[in-house]
Write a protein that holds these residues in place. Structure first.
Motif, PDB file in Angstrom:
ATOM      1  N   LEU A  64      -8.261  62.269   7.758  1.00 17.50           N
ATOM      2  CA  LEU A  64      -9.573  61.740   7.389  1.00 17.50           C
ATOM      3  C   LEU A  64      -9.536  61.134   5.992  1.00 17.50           C
ATOM      4  O   LEU A  64     -10.101  60.052   5.761  1.00 17.50           O
ATOM      5  CB  LEU A  64     -10.634  62.837   7.470  1.00 17.50           C
ATOM      6  N   THR A  65      -8.876  61.786   5.061  1.00 21.77           N
ATOM      7  CA  THR A  65      -8.756  61.246   3.704  1.00 21.77           C
ATOM      8  C   THR A  65      -8.037  59.902   3.714  1.00 21.77           C
ATOM      9  O   THR A  65      -8.476  58.943   3.064  1.00 21.77           O
ATOM     10  CB  THR A  65      -8.011  62.248   2.804  1.00 21.77           C
ATOM     11  N   THR A  66      -6.958  59.812   4.464  1.00 21.07           N
ATOM     12  CA  THR A  66      -6.214  58.559   4.572  1.00 21.07           C
ATOM     13  C   THR A  66      -7.063  57.476   5.224  1.00 21.07           C
ATOM     14  O   THR A  66      -7.074  56.326   4.772  1.00 21.07           O
ATOM     15  CB  THR A  66      -4.919  58.781   5.380  1.00 21.07           C
ATOM     16  N   ALA A  67      -7.793  57.841   6.262  1.00 20.35           N
ATOM     17  CA  ALA A  67      -8.640  56.867   6.954  1.00 20.35           C
ATOM     18  C   ALA A  67      -9.759  56.362   6.043  1.00 20.35           C
ATOM     19  O   ALA A  67     -10.079  55.168   6.041  1.00 20.35           O
ATOM     20  CB  ALA A  67      -9.235  57.489   8.218  1.00 20.35           C
ATOM     21  N   ARG A  68     -10.342  57.255   5.251  1.00 21.58           N
ATOM     22  CA  ARG A  68     -11.382  56.831   4.300  1.00 21.58           C
ATOM     23  C   ARG A  68     -10.818  55.868   3.267  1.00 21.58           C
ATOM     24  O   ARG A  68     -11.442  54.865   2.921  1.00 21.58           O
ATOM     25  CB  ARG A  68     -11.978  58.049   3.602  1.00 21.58           C
ATOM     26  N   ARG A  69      -9.637  56.180   2.758  1.00 21.83           N
ATOM     27  CA  ARG A  69      -9.002  55.324   1.759  1.00 21.83           C
ATOM     28  C   ARG A  69      -8.712  53.945   2.349  1.00 21.83           C
ATOM     29  O   ARG A  69      -8.971  52.910   1.716  1.00 21.83           O
ATOM     30  CB  ARG A  69      -7.718  55.966   1.254  1.00 21.83           C
ATOM     31  N   ALA A 125     -10.008  48.151   2.841  1.00 17.95           N
ATOM     32  CA  ALA A 125     -10.360  47.015   3.699  1.00 17.95           C
ATOM     33  C   ALA A 125     -11.710  46.434   3.295  1.00 17.95           C
ATOM     34  O   ALA A 125     -11.893  45.211   3.287  1.00 17.95           O
ATOM     35  CB  ALA A 125     -10.373  47.449   5.167  1.00 17.95           C
ATOM     36  N   LEU A 126     -12.643  47.284   2.939  1.00 18.76           N
ATOM     37  CA  LEU A 126     -13.959  46.814   2.518  1.00 18.76           C
ATOM     38  C   LEU A 126     -13.879  46.076   1.181  1.00 18.76           C
ATOM     39  O   LEU A 126     -14.563  45.078   0.970  1.00 18.76           O
ATOM     40  CB  LEU A 126     -14.928  47.987   2.429  1.00 18.76           C
ATOM     41  N   LYS A 127     -13.025  46.550   0.276  1.00 21.48           N
ATOM     42  CA  LYS A 127     -12.839  45.862  -1.007  1.00 21.48           C
ATOM     43  C   LYS A 127     -12.292  44.457  -0.792  1.00 21.48           C
ATOM     44  O   LYS A 127     -12.740  43.489  -1.425  1.00 21.48           O
ATOM     45  CB  LYS A 127     -11.891  46.651  -1.908  1.00 21.48           C
ATOM     46  N   VAL A 128     -11.314  44.329   0.095  1.00 25.23           N
ATOM     47  CA  VAL A 128     -10.743  43.010   0.390  1.00 25.23           C
ATOM     48  C   VAL A 128     -11.815  42.098   0.979  1.00 25.23           C
ATOM     49  O   VAL A 128     -11.940  40.930   0.579  1.00 25.23           O
ATOM     50  CB  VAL A 128      -9.536  43.143   1.350  1.00 25.23           C
ATOM     51  N   ALA A 168     -11.089  37.702   9.639  1.00 27.04           N
ATOM     52  CA  ALA A 168      -9.925  38.597   9.790  1.00 27.04           C
ATOM     53  C   ALA A 168     -10.114  39.864   8.965  1.00 27.04           C
ATOM     54  O   ALA A 168      -9.817  40.976   9.437  1.00 27.04           O
ATOM     55  CB  ALA A 168      -8.652  37.872   9.376  1.00 27.04           C
ATOM     56  N   ALA A 169     -10.630  39.711   7.739  1.00 30.38           N
ATOM     57  CA  ALA A 169     -10.869  40.886   6.889  1.00 30.38           C
ATOM     58  C   ALA A 169     -11.957  41.775   7.486  1.00 30.38           C
ATOM     59  O   ALA A 169     -11.855  43.005   7.431  1.00 30.38           O
ATOM     60  CB  ALA A 169     -11.253  40.445   5.482  1.00 30.38           C
ATOM     61  N   ALA A 170     -12.976  41.156   8.060  1.00 30.14           N
ATOM     62  CA  ALA A 170     -14.044  41.936   8.702  1.00 30.14           C
ATOM     63  C   ALA A 170     -13.503  42.703   9.905  1.00 30.14           C
ATOM     64  O   ALA A 170     -13.883  43.857  10.141  1.00 30.14           O
ATOM     65  CB  ALA A 170     -15.183  41.017   9.125  1.00 30.14           C
ATOM     66  N   GLN A 171     -12.605  42.081  10.639  1.00 35.73           N
ATOM     67  CA  GLN A 171     -12.010  42.753  11.797  1.00 35.73           C
ATOM     68  C   GLN A 171     -11.138  43.933  11.344  1.00 35.73           C
ATOM     69  O   GLN A 171     -11.164  44.998  11.961  1.00 35.73           O
ATOM     70  CB  GLN A 171     -11.180  41.754  12.599  1.00 35.73           C
ATOM     71  N   ARG A 172     -10.386  43.752  10.250  1.00 36.38           N
ATOM     72  CA  ARG A 172      -9.581  44.861   9.720  1.00 36.38           C
ATOM     73  C   ARG A 172     -10.471  46.003   9.245  1.00 36.38           C
ATOM     74  O   ARG A 172     -10.174  47.177   9.469  1.00 36.38           O
ATOM     75  CB  ARG A 172      -8.694  44.372   8.574  1.00 36.38           C
ATOM     76  N   TRP A 173     -11.586  45.664   8.589  1.00 36.49           N
ATOM     77  CA  TRP A 173     -12.512  46.701   8.129  1.00 36.49           C
ATOM     78  C   TRP A 173     -13.121  47.442   9.316  1.00 36.49           C
ATOM     79  O   TRP A 173     -13.239  48.656   9.304  1.00 36.49           O
ATOM     80  CB  TRP A 173     -13.617  46.093   7.257  1.00 36.49           C
ATOM     81  N   ARG A 174     -13.498  46.704  10.372  1.00 32.18           N
ATOM     82  CA  ARG A 174     -14.080  47.343  11.553  1.00 32.18           C
ATOM     83  C   ARG A 174     -13.080  48.277  12.217  1.00 32.18           C
ATOM     84  O   ARG A 174     -13.413  49.381  12.628  1.00 32.18           O
ATOM     85  CB  ARG A 174     -14.557  46.301  12.546  1.00 32.18           C
ATOM     86  N   ALA A 175     -11.825  47.863  12.287  1.00 28.57           N
ATOM     87  CA  ALA A 175     -10.783  48.719  12.863  1.00 28.57           C
ATOM     88  C   ALA A 175     -10.583  49.966  12.006  1.00 28.57           C
ATOM     89  O   ALA A 175     -10.462  51.080  12.539  1.00 28.57           O
ATOM     90  CB  ALA A 175      -9.481  47.943  12.995  1.00 28.57           C
ATOM     91  N   ASP A 215     -17.185  37.285  -2.001  1.00 21.94           N
ATOM     92  CA  ASP A 215     -17.551  36.841  -3.351  1.00 21.94           C
ATOM     93  C   ASP A 215     -16.892  35.504  -3.680  1.00 21.94           C
ATOM     94  O   ASP A 215     -17.513  34.618  -4.254  1.00 21.94           O
ATOM     95  CB  ASP A 215     -17.158  37.883  -4.393  1.00 21.94           C
ATOM     96  N   LYS A 216     -15.634  35.387  -3.310  1.00 24.52           N
ATOM     97  CA  LYS A 216     -14.902  34.151  -3.568  1.00 24.52           C
ATOM     98  C   LYS A 216     -15.539  32.993  -2.804  1.00 24.52           C
ATOM     99  O   LYS A 216     -15.730  31.905  -3.349  1.00 24.52           O
ATOM    100  CB  LYS A 216     -13.440  34.332  -3.145  1.00 24.52           C
ATOM    101  N   HIS A 217     -15.910  33.238  -1.564  1.00 24.28           N
ATOM    102  CA  HIS A 217     -16.536  32.209  -0.732  1.00 24.28           C
ATOM    103  C   HIS A 217     -17.908  31.825  -1.290  1.00 24.28           C
ATOM    104  O   HIS A 217     -18.263  30.653  -1.339  1.00 24.28           O
ATOM    105  CB  HIS A 217     -16.660  32.691   0.717  1.00 24.28           C
ATOM    106  N   THR A 218     -18.665  32.806  -1.735  1.00 27.22           N
ATOM    107  CA  THR A 218     -19.990  32.553  -2.299  1.00 27.22           C
ATOM    108  C   THR A 218     -19.881  31.778  -3.601  1.00 27.22           C
ATOM    109  O   THR A 218     -20.647  30.845  -3.853  1.00 27.22           O
ATOM    110  CB  THR A 218     -20.732  33.881  -2.543  1.00 27.22           C
ATOM    111  N   ALA A 219     -18.924  32.141  -4.438  1.00 31.16           N
ATOM    112  CA  ALA A 219     -18.742  31.453  -5.713  1.00 31.16           C
ATOM    113  C   ALA A 219     -18.300  30.007  -5.497  1.00 31.16           C
ATOM    114  O   ALA A 219     -18.665  29.118  -6.264  1.00 31.16           O
ATOM    115  CB  ALA A 219     -17.720  32.195  -6.566  1.00 31.16           C
ATOM    116  N   ALA A 220     -17.531  29.765  -4.456  1.00 34.14           N
ATOM    117  CA  ALA A 220     -17.069  28.411  -4.172  1.00 34.14           C
ATOM    118  C   ALA A 220     -18.219  27.504  -3.728  1.00 34.14           C
ATOM    119  O   ALA A 220     -18.181  26.303  -3.949  1.00 34.14           O
ATOM    120  CB  ALA A 220     -15.986  28.447  -3.094  1.00 34.14           C
TER     121      ALA A 220
END
Length: 106
Positions: free
Chosen positions: A56-61, A66-69, A6-13, A75-80
Motif C-alpha cells: 500500500l505504501t508503494t502504491a500510494r507513492r 503519477a499525479l505530480k507528472v 498518457a499521464a492521466a492513464q498512468r495515474w488512473r492505473a 501546468d505546462k500546457h496551460t502556461a503555453a
C-alpha cells in the motif's frame, strides 16, 4: 494533449492499484484481528498484513508520482496557452444565489 492523456492513464492505473492494495490491507488486518492473541506469534496473517502495508505504501507513492507528472504537464500546457484568469470575480461570487440549509425531520 497526447502526453496529458498518457499521464492521466498512468495515474488512473496507479490509482486502481492503490485501491486494490488498500482493500488487501484491510482484509489482512481483519483476518489478523480475528485470530486469538496467542496464535499471532506463529501466524502467517501477521506477515500478510505487513506485506500488504508495504504494498500500500508503494502504491500510494507511485500514485503520487503519477499525479505530480500529470499536474506538471497540465501546468505546462496551460502556461503555453497564455495567462489564466480567475473564472469569477468577488462580486460575481456574491451575486450567486445562496443555498440555504434545510433541516430534515424524519
Amino acid at each position: 494533449m497526447i502526453e496529458i492523456a498518457a499521464a492521466a492513464q498512468r495515474w488512473r492505473a496507479a490509482s486502481t492499484v492503490r485501491v486494490a492494495a488498500s482493500r488487501e490491507k484491510r482484509l489482512a488486518t481483519e483476518a489478523r484481528r480475528a485470530l486469538p492473541d496467542h496464535m499471532l506469534v506463529f501466524s502467517l496473517e501477521l506477515k500478510r498484513e505487513h506485506l500488504a502495508a508495504k504494498a500500500l505504501t508503494t502504491a500510494r507513492r507511485n500514485e503520487q508520482n503519477a499525479l505530480k507528472v500529470l499536474a506538471k504537464l497540465c501546468d505546462k500546457h496551460t502556461a503555453a496557452r497564455g495567462q489564466v484568469e480567475d473564472v469569477l470575480t468577488v462580486d460575481e461570487v456574491r451575486a450567486l444565489p445562496r443555498i440555504e440549509a434545510v433541516e430534515v425531520v424524519l
